[in-house]
Design an enzyme around this catalytic site. Structure first.
Site, PDB file in Angstrom:
ATOM      1  CG  ASN A  77     133.975 103.626 111.360  1.00 25.78           C
ATOM      2  OD1 ASN A  77     133.898 103.962 110.176  1.00 25.78           O
ATOM      3  ND2 ASN A  77     133.119 104.044 112.265  1.00 25.78           N
ATOM      4  CD  GLU A 105     125.452 110.306 107.149  1.00 26.37           C
ATOM      5  OE1 GLU A 105     125.491 110.218 108.396  1.00 26.37           O
ATOM      6  OE2 GLU A 105     124.406 110.498 106.521  1.00 26.37           O
ATOM      7  CB  CYS A 159     129.787 107.858 113.714  1.00 23.84           C
ATOM      8  SG  CYS A 159     128.576 106.814 112.894  1.00 23.84           S
TER       9      CYS A 159
HETATM   10  P1  NAP Z   1     138.910 110.773 108.496  1.00 27.81           P
HETATM   11  O1  NAP Z   1     140.292 110.835 109.011  1.00 27.81           O
HETATM   12  O2  NAP Z   1     138.140 112.031 108.400  1.00 27.81           O
HETATM   13  O3  NAP Z   1     139.011 110.068 107.053  1.00 27.81           O
HETATM   14  C1  NAP Z   1     137.862 109.774 106.304  1.00 27.81           C
HETATM   15  C2  NAP Z   1     138.250 109.704 104.830  1.00 27.81           C
HETATM   16  O4  NAP Z   1     138.634 111.004 104.375  1.00 27.81           O
HETATM   17  C3  NAP Z   1     139.435 108.780 104.551  1.00 27.81           C
HETATM   18  O5  NAP Z   1     139.253 108.129 103.320  1.00 27.81           O
HETATM   19  C4  NAP Z   1     140.586 109.768 104.469  1.00 27.81           C
HETATM   20  O6  NAP Z   1     141.686 109.299 103.739  1.00 27.81           O
HETATM   21  C5  NAP Z   1     139.902 110.913 103.739  1.00 27.81           C
HETATM   22  N1  NAP Z   1     140.577 112.215 103.828  1.00 27.81           N
HETATM   23  C6  NAP Z   1     141.555 112.600 104.670  1.00 27.81           C
HETATM   24  N2  NAP Z   1     141.928 113.878 104.381  1.00 27.81           N
HETATM   25  C7  NAP Z   1     141.157 114.285 103.345  1.00 27.81           C
HETATM   26  C8  NAP Z   1     141.054 115.488 102.604  1.00 27.81           C
HETATM   27  N3  NAP Z   1     141.822 116.562 102.869  1.00 27.81           N
HETATM   28  N4  NAP Z   1     140.147 115.558 101.594  1.00 27.81           N
HETATM   29  C9  NAP Z   1     139.340 114.511 101.314  1.00 27.81           C
HETATM   30  N5  NAP Z   1     139.418 113.324 101.975  1.00 27.81           N
HETATM   31  C10 NAP Z   1     140.292 113.224 102.984  1.00 27.81           C
HETATM   32  O7  NAP Z   1     138.012 109.766 109.354  1.00 27.81           O
HETATM   33  P2  NAP Z   1     138.396 108.328 109.892  1.00 27.81           P
HETATM   34  O8  NAP Z   1     139.364 108.476 111.010  1.00 27.81           O
HETATM   35  O9  NAP Z   1     138.708 107.423 108.772  1.00 27.81           O
HETATM   36  O10 NAP Z   1     136.977 107.858 110.481  1.00 27.81           O
HETATM   37  C11 NAP Z   1     136.530 108.193 111.759  1.00 27.81           C
HETATM   38  C12 NAP Z   1     135.553 109.350 111.719  1.00 27.81           C
HETATM   39  O11 NAP Z   1     134.473 109.059 110.834  1.00 27.81           O
HETATM   40  C13 NAP Z   1     134.910 109.597 113.070  1.00 27.81           C
HETATM   41  O12 NAP Z   1     134.878 110.964 113.344  1.00 27.81           O
HETATM   42  C14 NAP Z   1     133.506 109.026 112.899  1.00 27.81           C
HETATM   43  O13 NAP Z   1     132.543 109.595 113.754  1.00 27.81           O
HETATM   44  C15 NAP Z   1     133.227 109.335 111.474  1.00 27.81           C
HETATM   45  N6  NAP Z   1     132.185 108.456 110.969  1.00 27.81           N
HETATM   46  C16 NAP Z   1     130.932 108.989 110.812  1.00 27.81           C
HETATM   47  C17 NAP Z   1     129.896 108.167 110.398  1.00 27.81           C
HETATM   48  C18 NAP Z   1     128.502 108.714 110.234  1.00 27.81           C
HETATM   49  O14 NAP Z   1     127.648 107.997 109.717  1.00 27.81           O
HETATM   50  N7  NAP Z   1     128.230 109.935 110.653  1.00 27.81           N
HETATM   51  C19 NAP Z   1     130.133 106.823 110.137  1.00 27.81           C
HETATM   52  C20 NAP Z   1     131.431 106.328 110.302  1.00 27.81           C
HETATM   53  C21 NAP Z   1     132.455 107.156 110.727  1.00 27.81           C
HETATM   54  P3  NAP Z   1     142.954 108.655 104.535  1.00 27.81           P
HETATM   55  O15 NAP Z   1     142.436 107.444 105.212  1.00 27.81           O
HETATM   56  O16 NAP Z   1     143.899 108.362 103.448  1.00 27.81           O
HETATM   57  O17 NAP Z   1     143.437 109.714 105.486  1.00 27.81           O
END
Ligand code: NAP
Length: 513
Positions: free
Chosen positions: A183, A279, A313
């Site tokens: 995002n 996070e 988020c």
């Molecule tokens: P995501 O699906 O969890 O992916 C995040 C990262 O993790 C991506 O680079 C992804 O790679 C990687 N990943 C996937 N499977 C993994 C594994 N088994 N081991 C290690 N890394 C792995 O999240 P998203 O859909 O990109 O982002 C949305 C989420 O992020 C939401 O839940 C949002 O709330 C959260 N977020 C939180 C914050 C905060 O500050 N708390 C800020 C921004 C976003 P791929 O893309 O290749 O799958």
């Protein structure tokens, strides 16, 4: 919708990036294929396999990126472990590198904005905001560094240490693996690698495979600005393939992850004794109390729910409206939502672009449909086309609907009508998430009481939550994560404290002998 008619391929091949980025790409069949930075060299993956990066605007292929193999991951980690020149580089020289990087990004601001529009589907104003925040973050490194200077502790404040003094210094943890979500594909990478490198760590970054290009451009800018070889490496590839190897590699000392709660929980199980900063997902509630300025509350709640199509988020995920003002708040909310034009995000009049992909739209629709089946009222939207989900307003959402509890990550304004402040607080408390929330009221005592009662990392009063450059620390409790991100606070997370105790009596003892 006019976005269906846009010929993306033609537009993307015209995309100007600037000569400094040439070494990062090969061009095949008119499409740029990015490389990875491993041990100071821009390289293809060991097996030369790539994956497509598609734009959410119309689903067409805009770039290709390398599919890192386990061996590529290992090489990047070993390089980060062995090339530790960053640790010995005087801090002032590290800061010069960040200043120079900020200048490079400033010169290529328009190119970066274009990349964010294409790879993330960001509207022009969201993309401009993200690029500006990244440059600003680079410029704040001097302030960030000051918070890591350590402490001097005279010992005469305690009986056992009268003749002693200590210096408490901060040392880098070693190799930091930074894994980032889709995002904020540029800013989120910056908020991890800037403090990590500034503190003297070396880094392996793995951006989201949905949109890894802006991260690659940032890494190239740092490389061009003179970062020592090997201390910053970037790998691209699918999370499940790259992630497990990276997270469990014995030479990775810390994992700094931003992403969804399930992946964060998986990482924390696999990381065992490694340092963790997580996070994760959020569910920000906006409590609108009886005495609130309803115009302000409606405008800020809608902005908080719809900015970047709700894919944040800290998005306002449900509004807890006190029953006595709910009718009038609901009318104002609908008026606000009607101003949000949806369409091709490259059109400056558009405020709401696509979601990251069509399957995200389907997931949001399941939540909306379940709420409607349970008696919620649809006031606006509720339809989608491919990755485009209409700005949607649901009123009278029952507290047992899934959408009242789950992270939505889409452009849906959810109104839950609640009897009073206590009931709202009790409802918010049962959430598994604890990232952010906000409250709208004119009464100082109520602001304080609600802020103290909400179980989350940050409470915003009379506005929607927003992180900006990270000047204020943010982060979650419960299933929203561990640790705090922010200017200086991120350095705390990515350093170890070392206490050096000086025995000041030693010289006197020597004289006595
Ligand atoms: P995501 O699906 O969890 O992916 C995040 C990262 O993790 C991506 O680079 C992804 O790679 C990687 N990943 C996937 N499977 C993994 C594994 N088994 N081991 C290690 N890394 C792995 O999240 P998203 O859909 O990109 O982002 C949305 C989420 O992020 C939401 O839940 C949002 O709330 C959260 N977020 C939180 C914050 C905060 O500050 N708390 C800020 C921004 C976003 P791929 O893309 O290749 O799958």
């Amino acid at each position: 919708m006019s976005v269906n008619e846009v010929d993306m391929t033609e537009q993307v091949s015209d995309l100007e990036l600037g000569a400094i980025f040439d070494k990062v790409f090969d061009v095949k069949e008119g499409i740029r294929t990015s490389k990875m930075l491993i041990a100071g060299k821009w390289v293809s993956s060991e097996k030369r396999e790539t994956f497509d990066v598609r734009t959410p605007i119309d689903g067409s292929i805009i770039f290709r990126a390398q599919m890192a193999t386990p061996n590529d991951v290992s090489q990047a980690v070993v390089a980060a472990h062995e090339f530790r020149k960053i640790r010995d580089l005087p801090a002032i020289e590290r800061i010069e590198i960040f200043d120079c990087t900020a200048d490079i990004l400033e010169q290529h601001k328009d190119n970066l904005v274009n990349v964010l529009e294409l790879e993330a589907g960001k509207t022009i104003r969201d993309a401009e905001g993200e690029v500006s925040a990244t440059i600003q973050r680079l410029k704040l490194t001097m302030e960030e560094a000051r918070k890591s200077l350590g402490d001097y502790m005279p010992g005469d404040w305690s009986i056992g240490t009268v003749d002693r003094m200590a210096l408490v210094i901060r040392e880098p943890v070693g190799v930091v693996a930074a894994i980032t979500p889709f995002n904020y594909p540029l800013l989120m990478v910056a908020t991890k690698i800037i403090p990590a490198l500034l503190a003297g760590n070396s880094v392996v970054v793995k951006p989201s495979s949905s949109n890894p290009i802006s991260a690659i451009l940032l890494v190239r800018a740092l490389d061009k600005a003179g970062l020592p070889e090997g201390c910053l490496n970037i790998l691209t590839g699918k999370g499940e393939a790259v992630g497990d190897i990276l997270v469990t590699h014995p030479k990775v000392d810390m994992i700094n992850f931003t992403g969804s709660t399930p992946i964060g929980q998986r990482i924390s199980k696999m990381a065992v004794m490694k340092r963790l900063h997580l996070e994760l997902g959020g569910k920000a509630y906006a409590l609108v109390l009886e005495d609130a300025d309803l115009d302000l509350a409606a405008e800020r709640c809608v902005f908080g729910s719809l900015k970047f199509a709700g894919q944040r988020c800290d998005a306002v995920s449900s509004i807890l409206a006190m029953e006595s003002i709910a009718d009038s708040l609901s009318v104002k909310i609908v008026k606000e939502v009607d101003q949000w034009k949806m369409g091709d995000p490259r059109d400056r009049s558009v405020w709401l672009g696509p979601l990251i992909n069509p399957s995200a739209a389907q997931k949001i629709n399941e939540l909306v449909m379940e709420a409607l089946e349970n008696g919620a009222q649809l006031l606006r939207g509720g339809k989608f086309y491919e990755a485009y989900y209409e700005p949607t307003v649901l009123d009278n959402v029952p507290t047992y609907a899934r959408i009242a509890h789950e992270e939505v990550f889409g452009p849906v304004v959810t109104i839950i009508r609640i009897k009073d402040e206590n009931e709202a607080l009790n409802f918010a408390k049962i959430s598994r998430y604890g990232l952010e929330s906000c409250v709208f009221t004119r009464d100082f005592y109520r602001m304080w009481r609600v802020a103290k009662s909400l179980e989350c990392g940050e409470v915003t009063i009379n506005d929607c939550p927003s992180h900006g450059v990270g000047y204020f620390p943010f982060g979650g409790i419960k299933d929203s994560g561990l640790g705090r991100e922010g200017i200086g606070y991120s350095i705390d997370e990515m350093t170890n404290l070392k206490t050096i105790v000086f025995n000041l009596a030693a010289e006197t003892l020597g004289k006595r002998r």
